[in-house]
Enzyme design. Structure first.
Site, PDB file in Angstrom:
ATOM      1  N   TYR A  51    -103.206  34.531 -32.757  1.00 25.42           N
ATOM      2  CA  TYR A  51    -103.717  34.782 -34.106  1.00 25.42           C
ATOM      3  C   TYR A  51    -103.652  33.500 -34.956  1.00 25.42           C
ATOM      4  O   TYR A  51    -104.352  33.365 -35.934  1.00 25.42           O
ATOM      5  CB  TYR A  51    -102.848  35.829 -34.822  1.00 25.42           C
ATOM      6  CG  TYR A  51    -103.069  37.269 -34.439  1.00 25.42           C
ATOM      7  CD1 TYR A  51    -103.859  37.629 -33.349  1.00 25.42           C
ATOM      8  CD2 TYR A  51    -102.482  38.290 -35.190  1.00 25.42           C
ATOM      9  CE1 TYR A  51    -104.041  38.965 -33.024  1.00 25.42           C
ATOM     10  CE2 TYR A  51    -102.671  39.618 -34.879  1.00 25.42           C
ATOM     11  CZ  TYR A  51    -103.442  39.958 -33.785  1.00 25.42           C
ATOM     12  OH  TYR A  51    -103.624  41.279 -33.477  1.00 25.42           O
ATOM     13  N   GLY A  52    -102.764  32.610 -34.527  1.00 29.35           N
ATOM     14  CA  GLY A  52    -102.411  31.468 -35.368  1.00 29.35           C
ATOM     15  C   GLY A  52    -103.547  30.540 -35.727  1.00 29.35           C
ATOM     16  O   GLY A  52    -103.508  29.850 -36.744  1.00 29.35           O
TER      17      GLY A  52
ATOM     18  N   ASP B  26     -97.260  42.624 -32.965  1.00 27.66           N
ATOM     19  CA  ASP B  26     -97.435  41.165 -32.938  1.00 27.66           C
ATOM     20  C   ASP B  26     -98.720  40.884 -32.167  1.00 27.66           C
ATOM     21  O   ASP B  26     -99.316  41.783 -31.569  1.00 27.66           O
ATOM     22  CB  ASP B  26     -96.235  40.498 -32.218  1.00 27.66           C
ATOM     23  CG  ASP B  26     -96.388  38.985 -32.117  1.00 27.66           C
ATOM     24  OD1 ASP B  26     -96.741  38.356 -33.130  1.00 27.66           O
ATOM     25  OD2 ASP B  26     -96.182  38.414 -31.024  1.00 27.66           O
ATOM     26  N   SER B  27     -99.113  39.607 -32.156  1.00 30.70           N
ATOM     27  CA  SER B  27    -100.297  39.222 -31.391  1.00 30.70           C
ATOM     28  C   SER B  27    -100.028  39.263 -29.883  1.00 30.70           C
ATOM     29  O   SER B  27    -100.960  39.237 -29.097  1.00 30.70           O
ATOM     30  CB  SER B  27    -100.707  37.803 -31.783  1.00 30.70           C
ATOM     31  OG  SER B  27     -99.645  36.911 -31.506  1.00 30.70           O
TER      32      SER B  27
ATOM     33  N   GLU C 245     -96.283  32.333 -23.941  1.00 31.22           N
ATOM     34  CA  GLU C 245     -97.027  33.390 -23.246  1.00 31.22           C
ATOM     35  C   GLU C 245     -97.115  33.114 -21.744  1.00 31.22           C
ATOM     36  O   GLU C 245     -97.197  34.022 -20.932  1.00 31.22           O
ATOM     37  CB  GLU C 245     -98.435  33.571 -23.847  1.00 31.22           C
ATOM     38  CG  GLU C 245     -98.460  34.093 -25.303  1.00 31.22           C
ATOM     39  CD  GLU C 245     -98.335  35.620 -25.452  1.00 31.22           C
ATOM     40  OE1 GLU C 245     -98.734  36.341 -24.529  1.00 31.22           O
ATOM     41  OE2 GLU C 245     -97.822  36.063 -26.507  1.00 31.22           O
TER      42      GLU C 245
ATOM     43  N   CYS D 290     -94.968  39.502 -36.836  1.00 30.52           N
ATOM     44  CA  CYS D 290     -95.830  38.354 -36.604  1.00 30.52           C
ATOM     45  C   CYS D 290     -95.914  37.618 -37.933  1.00 30.52           C
ATOM     46  O   CYS D 290     -96.307  38.209 -38.949  1.00 30.52           O
ATOM     47  CB  CYS D 290     -97.207  38.857 -36.177  1.00 30.52           C
ATOM     48  SG  CYS D 290     -98.457  37.575 -36.054  1.00 30.52           S
ATOM     49  N   ASN D 291     -95.513  36.354 -37.918  1.00 26.28           N
ATOM     50  CA  ASN D 291     -95.553  35.591 -39.171  1.00 26.28           C
ATOM     51  C   ASN D 291     -96.975  35.406 -39.661  1.00 26.28           C
ATOM     52  O   ASN D 291     -97.234  35.446 -40.857  1.00 26.28           O
ATOM     53  CB  ASN D 291     -94.934  34.202 -38.952  1.00 26.28           C
ATOM     54  CG  ASN D 291     -93.425  34.256 -38.815  1.00 26.28           C
ATOM     55  OD1 ASN D 291     -92.704  34.016 -39.754  1.00 26.28           O
ATOM     56  ND2 ASN D 291     -92.954  34.583 -37.620  1.00 26.28           N
ATOM     57  N   THR D 292     -97.902  35.199 -38.726  1.00 25.40           N
ATOM     58  CA  THR D 292     -99.282  34.943 -39.125  1.00 25.40           C
ATOM     59  C   THR D 292     -99.859  36.166 -39.835  1.00 25.40           C
ATOM     60  O   THR D 292    -100.482  36.046 -40.890  1.00 25.40           O
ATOM     61  CB  THR D 292    -100.126  34.576 -37.878  1.00 25.40           C
ATOM     62  OG1 THR D 292     -99.411  33.595 -37.119  1.00 25.40           O
ATOM     63  CG2 THR D 292    -101.473  34.026 -38.268  1.00 25.40           C
TER      64      THR D 292
ATOM     65  N   CYS E 172     -92.488  31.678 -36.419  1.00 30.91           N
ATOM     66  CA  CYS E 172     -93.426  32.355 -35.527  1.00 30.91           C
ATOM     67  C   CYS E 172     -92.535  33.142 -34.583  1.00 30.91           C
ATOM     68  O   CYS E 172     -91.555  32.589 -34.062  1.00 30.91           O
ATOM     69  CB  CYS E 172     -94.264  31.336 -34.758  1.00 30.91           C
ATOM     70  SG  CYS E 172     -95.240  32.071 -33.424  1.00 30.91           S
ATOM     71  N   THR E 173     -92.849  34.410 -34.387  1.00 35.75           N
ATOM     72  CA  THR E 173     -91.911  35.241 -33.619  1.00 35.75           C
ATOM     73  C   THR E 173     -91.855  34.870 -32.140  1.00 35.75           C
ATOM     74  O   THR E 173     -90.978  35.330 -31.415  1.00 35.75           O
ATOM     75  CB  THR E 173     -92.251  36.735 -33.789  1.00 35.75           C
ATOM     76  OG1 THR E 173     -93.637  36.927 -33.508  1.00 35.75           O
ATOM     77  CG2 THR E 173     -91.937  37.203 -35.189  1.00 35.75           C
ATOM     78  N   HIS E 174     -92.773  34.019 -31.687  1.00 35.33           N
ATOM     79  CA  HIS E 174     -92.675  33.506 -30.322  1.00 35.33           C
ATOM     80  C   HIS E 174     -91.577  32.438 -30.200  1.00 35.33           C
ATOM     81  O   HIS E 174     -91.033  32.220 -29.122  1.00 35.33           O
ATOM     82  CB  HIS E 174     -93.990  32.866 -29.881  1.00 35.33           C
ATOM     83  CG  HIS E 174     -95.074  33.834 -29.509  1.00 35.33           C
ATOM     84  ND1 HIS E 174     -95.716  34.629 -30.418  1.00 35.33           N
ATOM     85  CD2 HIS E 174     -95.639  34.113 -28.302  1.00 35.33           C
ATOM     86  CE1 HIS E 174     -96.642  35.351 -29.789  1.00 35.33           C
ATOM     87  NE2 HIS E 174     -96.611  35.066 -28.503  1.00 35.33           N
TER      88      HIS E 174
HETATM   89  N1  DGL Z   1     -96.104  35.462 -32.993  1.00 31.95           N
HETATM   90  C1  DGL Z   1     -97.016  35.250 -34.052  1.00 31.95           C
HETATM   91  C2  DGL Z   1     -96.412  34.701 -35.283  1.00 31.95           C
HETATM   92  O1  DGL Z   1     -95.288  35.038 -35.566  1.00 31.95           O
HETATM   93  C3  DGL Z   1     -98.391  34.772 -33.751  1.00 31.95           C
HETATM   94  C4  DGL Z   1     -98.590  33.765 -32.734  1.00 31.95           C
HETATM   95  C5  DGL Z   1    -100.068  33.627 -32.492  1.00 31.95           C
HETATM   96  O2  DGL Z   1    -100.666  34.621 -32.079  1.00 31.95           O
HETATM   97  O3  DGL Z   1    -100.625  32.552 -32.759  1.00 31.95           O
HETATM   98  O4  DGL Z   1     -97.031  33.971 -36.023  1.00 31.95           O
END
Ligand code: DGL
Length: 267
Positions: free
Chosen positions: A41-42, A9-10, A151, A72-74, A183-185
């Site tokens: 990454y988003g 993931d990011s 974060e 990571c979804n992105t 988003c996995t966050h």
């Molecule tokens: N956790 C990531 C996701 O699932 C990326 C979040 C990010 O880095 O913007 O999209």
């Protein structure tokens, strides 16, 4: 097969997927990479997310992983399909499993998706959900400030409640009954999101279906690890070892005592 599963993931978000892999695949060894130096990454372009994802996959392959999870979804939305052909081991992202869960769950045929700008702009969730059920209306909302809040560890905070209200009030008129945490966050913000959306809305965490899908793939290919007394979990980041370690120890059911730094640009 003893080789580990590579997960990335990011940043810390993918740990919500690792947590689910630990639950559903307790015999599997895991190697995790969090790109903490380059998060988020988003808001980055497809080209950049593709470049980062390729570097990370190259790094994970040096560890001889048997499968890779884009946690990571992105990266799943912007890079996975383009890279799939180059990766000759099983690879799974979080978007398709999340879309399936949402399509199966909605009764009102109205689904909300929250995610990063990259994921929402890609339209990928809408595409997958409508492919499964064309009668579903999908409404997406990018929530770019959620990732830095996570974060920073502000999981229960007045600022977080304010941001939840600001972003999610736009979804209220659509009467969604399922909201994908795309988003996995975001599963780490489950409580404030649930408080705001109320009981009538099911929060869909794609991590569950992703781990289930991974298990099925490994089983079909006869790649599951046999019963093992000592499972190893290795963690790598591109920066910020201490805060990552503290976070991992909050989120995971195991003790994380070592996190190593990788010069990911060199891969
Ligand atoms: N956790 C990531 C996701 O699932 C990326 C979040 C990010 O880095 O913007 O999209």
């Amino acid at each position: 097969m003893e080789q580990a599963i590579g997960v990335f993931d990011s940043g810390v978000g993918g740990l919500t997927v690792v947590r689910e892999i630990m639950r559903q695949l307790p015999n599997e060894n895991v190697i995790y990479f969090g790109d903490t130096a380059r998060v988020p990454y988003g808001s980055k372009s497809k080209q950049t997310v593709l470049k980062y994802s390729k570097q990370i996959v190259r790094f994970l392959r040096t560890k001889n992983v048997k499968a890779i999870v884009f946690a990571c979804n992105t990266a799943s939305a912007l890079a996975l399909e383009e890279m799939r052909a180059e990766i000759d081991i099983p690879v799974i992202g979080v978007v398709k499993p999340g879309a399936k869960m949402a399509a199966d769950m909605t009764q009102t045929k109205s689904v909300g998706i929250i995610g990063t700008e990259g994921t929402i702009k890609s339209g990928i969730y809408t595409e997958y959900i409508r492919r499964l059920d064309p009668a579903v209306t999908v409404v997406g909302k990018a929530c770019p400030l959620f990732v830095p809040l996570v974060e920073e560890g502000l999981l229960e905070d007045r600022i977080t409640d304010d941001m939840v209200e600001r972003y999610l009030s736009e979804l209220k008129p659509y009467n969604v009954d399922a909201l994908v945490l795309g988003c996995t966050h975001y599963p780490l913000l489950m409580n404030p999101i649930k408080r705001y959306m109320g009981e009538g809305v099911t929060l869909v965490n794609p991590a569950y279906e992703t781990a289930k899908g991974l298990k099925e793939i490994l089983k079909t290919k006869d790649m599951l690890n046999g019963k093992s007394d000592k499972v190893s979990y290795d963690f790598y980041v591109s920066d910020g070892v201490d805060s990552f370690k503290a976070f991992a120890n909050e989120v995971l059911p195991v003790n994380v005592d070592e996190v190593k730094v990788v010069d990911i640009e060199s891969y």
